[in-house]
Write an enzyme that holds these catalytic residues in place. Structure first.
Site, PDB file in Angstrom:
ATOM      1  N   LYS A 339       6.923  -9.560  -3.649  1.00 56.47           N
ATOM      2  CA  LYS A 339       6.687  -8.536  -2.197  1.00 56.47           C
ATOM      3  C   LYS A 339       6.537  -7.449  -2.248  1.00 56.47           C
ATOM      4  CE  LYS A 339       5.725 -12.804  -0.109  1.00 56.47           C
ATOM      5  NZ  LYS A 339       4.549 -13.584  -1.844  1.00 56.47           N
ATOM      6  N   ASP A 340       6.137  -6.752  -0.982  1.00 57.50           N
ATOM      7  CA  ASP A 340       6.498  -4.986  -1.336  1.00 57.50           C
ATOM      8  C   ASP A 340       8.093  -4.799  -1.294  1.00 57.50           C
ATOM      9  OD1 ASP A 340       3.442  -3.683  -0.431  1.00 57.50           O
ATOM     10  OD2 ASP A 340       3.523  -5.952  -0.074  1.00 57.50           O
ATOM     11  N   LYS A 341       8.236  -3.784  -0.865  1.00 56.59           N
ATOM     12  CA  LYS A 341       9.348  -3.189  -0.933  1.00 56.59           C
ATOM     13  C   LYS A 341      10.085  -3.095   0.526  1.00 56.59           C
ATOM     14  CE  LYS A 341      13.025   0.238  -2.682  1.00 56.59           C
ATOM     15  NZ  LYS A 341      13.244   1.683  -3.316  1.00 56.59           N
TER      16      LYS A 341
END
Length: 587
Positions: A339-341
């Site tokens: 998942k994105d930061k």
């Protein structure tokens, strides 16, 4: 939407399925502008609290003992999981009754007389499978080897051998191999067709230069026993350089079989800290093989599933933090996708060897790290990458405006764009976050180096600094200039989990081809494969762009067409019959 220069250069060659004018805007102004919620295999959002997921402490299985809490939590030195009632006899604090070890030179035929736990069975096996003369010659061969080593006499010429002759029965050969190695760990056995040949174990002798013969003897017995979930501990050692040498030896010779970690000795004084090196067998990759019910029950691990919510936090940093708090290693966690930061993300996770009760107990500590864990429950197995239906995105677009020289009404442009996506679909390219937006070196370049087995190049690409004067980039510059992993560790901030993990291994194994291979293996499999997947993603982007440039959006022979249920294909407009997309599971 606004894109940085790096994005435009890297993605300028990609084709798009529609020709609408579009509009400009900014995304990810803050993490709350980008919310990603995983969709599980049942089609449910994982952030949804389920009535079925009732946390019951009374149903929790007994959990393994945990190690004493360290004064300083280090994200890189992730502790082993203690396993109750399954330790191989450890050397720290052991008495002479536990290890009746007598050097061969001190007493005639002492190799024959020496007895360890379980060794009587080995003697019986050798006696039942070997005739009396062969058995005596084997013992004499073992004693001769030990006497030469104890007298510091080097073995000149080819390594001496002793043949047990041809043994046709495969099961008997396997039993003999194990029995000899257990009784004489300083010997190795080699199969030549149906013949068993016994030789001196030179790795045993090499280890004896680093540790006591007693430790070497028990260590090789431990290796050969291959008892799952067992561990072995060397004697306490205050010398850091000596411990490093032991770590290097074990990992160089047996790194594909076992892993080593250093721990402060329990009940140790703060003024005189002793450290022990503990060895355990590596967890084998998940195999879909048939097992008997009894065997499966005997090997059954504890698995706890939960939903992880994190905000503006890199996933591997989150996993590293949880691993330290729970006393396990990063590879004990499994998940369906990355998942994105810079976002608020929700995803399903499973942790091995941790009970729901123990995970529940660290909820408040986790919240301090911009994370939450909920939907905690026991499950039967770990997760696999791709084990989800997709992701749900809530995206806030700010600073809306028209394209340059576009005088149309902004609202109309936005509605036009929405209708284009609804009617014509979109090409689901892998976006810049997959490759490292704004970086000099992209993840696909590292993946290509790994695919070509250029591990040293991959390490140097990984540590390529950006044109910024901050602690992280100063540390990277220092490493590329000096290849001093230890010095770089002191400069690298604690929160850079991946960089510090790689540096720890490079300090242990060296910045050589072999050392860099070992360093990459310090990463969990999911992280190593991430870089390879990035290169695959680049190939996908280029391939689909070529296909669009060649054929456009029309359906051609060889296309896979996904149709909505209960819709007649003939009633669909041509633009709806073909939607070029990928099923993205790792956004």
């Amino acid at each position: 939407m606004e894109e940085d220069t790096d994005f435009r250069i890297r993605f300028s060659s990609l084709c798009f399925i529609t020709d609408h004018v579009g509009f400009c805007g900014t995304i990810k102004s803050s993490p709350s502008d980008f919310i990603v919620i995983e969709i599980d295999e049942q089609g449910e959002l994982v952030n949804k609290e389920s009535d079925k997921l009732v946390y019951e402490v009374s149903k929790v299985l007994p959990e393994p003992n945990t190690l004493a809490k360290k004064a300083k939590l280090d994200l890189q030195i992730l502790s082993f999981e203690e396993t109750s009632n399954q330790e191989v006899s450890t050397l720290a604090g052991s008495s002479s009754d536990d290890h009746n070890f007598v050097p061969c030179s001190e007493k005639e035929d002492t190799v024959k007389d020496r007895t360890y736990k379980g060794e009587e069975e080995n003697v019986d096996v050798l006696g039942s499978l070997l005739d009396e003369k062969t058995n005596e010659l084997l013992n004499q061969f073992a004693c001769d080897i030990k006497e030469k080593w104890d007298s510091k006499t080097e073995l000149i010429g080819p390594s001496p051998e002793f043949s047990l002759g041809r043994i046709l029965d495969k099961n008997q050969r396997a039993t003999l191999h194990s029995a000899i190695r257990q009784k004489f760990p300083f010997l190795i056995t080699v199969g030549k067709n149906s013949e068993i040949v016994v030789r001196p174990n030179l790795e045993y002798k090499e280890l004896c230069h680093l540790v006591s013969e007693e430790e070497a003897f028990d260590f090789f017995k431990y290796l050969d026993a291959k008892k799952e979930n067992s561990k072995f501990t060397f004697k306490p050692d205050m010398n850091k350089e000596h411990r490093k040498a032991v770590h290097h030896f074990v990992n160089k010779k047996f790194g594909n079989l076992v892993e080593t970690k250093s721990f402060p000795e329990l009940n140790d004084s703060a003024d005189n800290p002793n450290v022990v090196i503990t060895v355990r067998f590596r967890v084998k990759a998940h195999k879909h093989c048939k097992r008997s019910l009894l065997e499966s029950q005997g090997r059954k691990d504890i698995y706890t599933a939960f939903t992880l919510r994190k905000e503006n936090l890199e996933m591997f940093e989150a996993v590293g933090f949880l691993a330290v708090k729970l006393g396990v290693i990063a590879s004990d966690f499994s998940y369906a996708g990355l998942k994105d930061k810079k976002a608020i993300t929700y995803q399903a996770m499973v942790v091995r060897k941790v009970t729901p009760e123990r995970l529940k107990n660290i909820e408040k500590e986790v919240e301090k790290k911009r994370m939450n864990v909920f939907n905690i429950r026991s499950v039967e197995d770990s997760l696999r990458l791709g084990q989800l239906k997709g992701n749900h995105f809530d995206i806030v677009i700010r600073n809306l405006k028209n394209q340059i020289n576009d005088s149309a009404n902004l609202r109309e442009r936005i509605l036009e764009a929405i209708e284009n996506v609804k009617n014509k679909g979109f090409v689901n390219y892998y976006g810049p976050q997959r490759f490292g937006m704004g970086r000099k070196v992209h993840t696909d370049q590292i993946g290509l180096a790994l695919l070509k087995s250029e591990t040293v190049k991959a390490v140097k690409l990984f540590f390529t600094p950006e044109d910024l004067d901050d602690p992280v980039n100063r540390a990277k510059k220092y490493f590329l200039q000096t290849e001093d992993a230890k010095g770089t560790l002191s400069l690298m901030p604690e929160f850079k989990v991946r960089e510090r993990a790689l540096l720890e291994s490079l300090h242990r194994f060296g910045v050589t081809e072999e050392g860099c291979i070992q360093a990459w293996f310090s990463f969990p499999h999911s992280l190593r494969i991430f870089y390879v997947h990035a290169y695959s993603s680049k190939i996908w982007n280029e391939a689909v762009s070529y296909r669009l440039a060649t054929y456009g959006s029309r359906v051609v022979e060889g296309d896979l067409v996904c149709l909505d249920e209960d819709v007649d294909n003939e009633q669909l407009p041509s633009s709806k019959k073909f939607t070029l997309t990928r099923y993205s599971t790792n956004l």
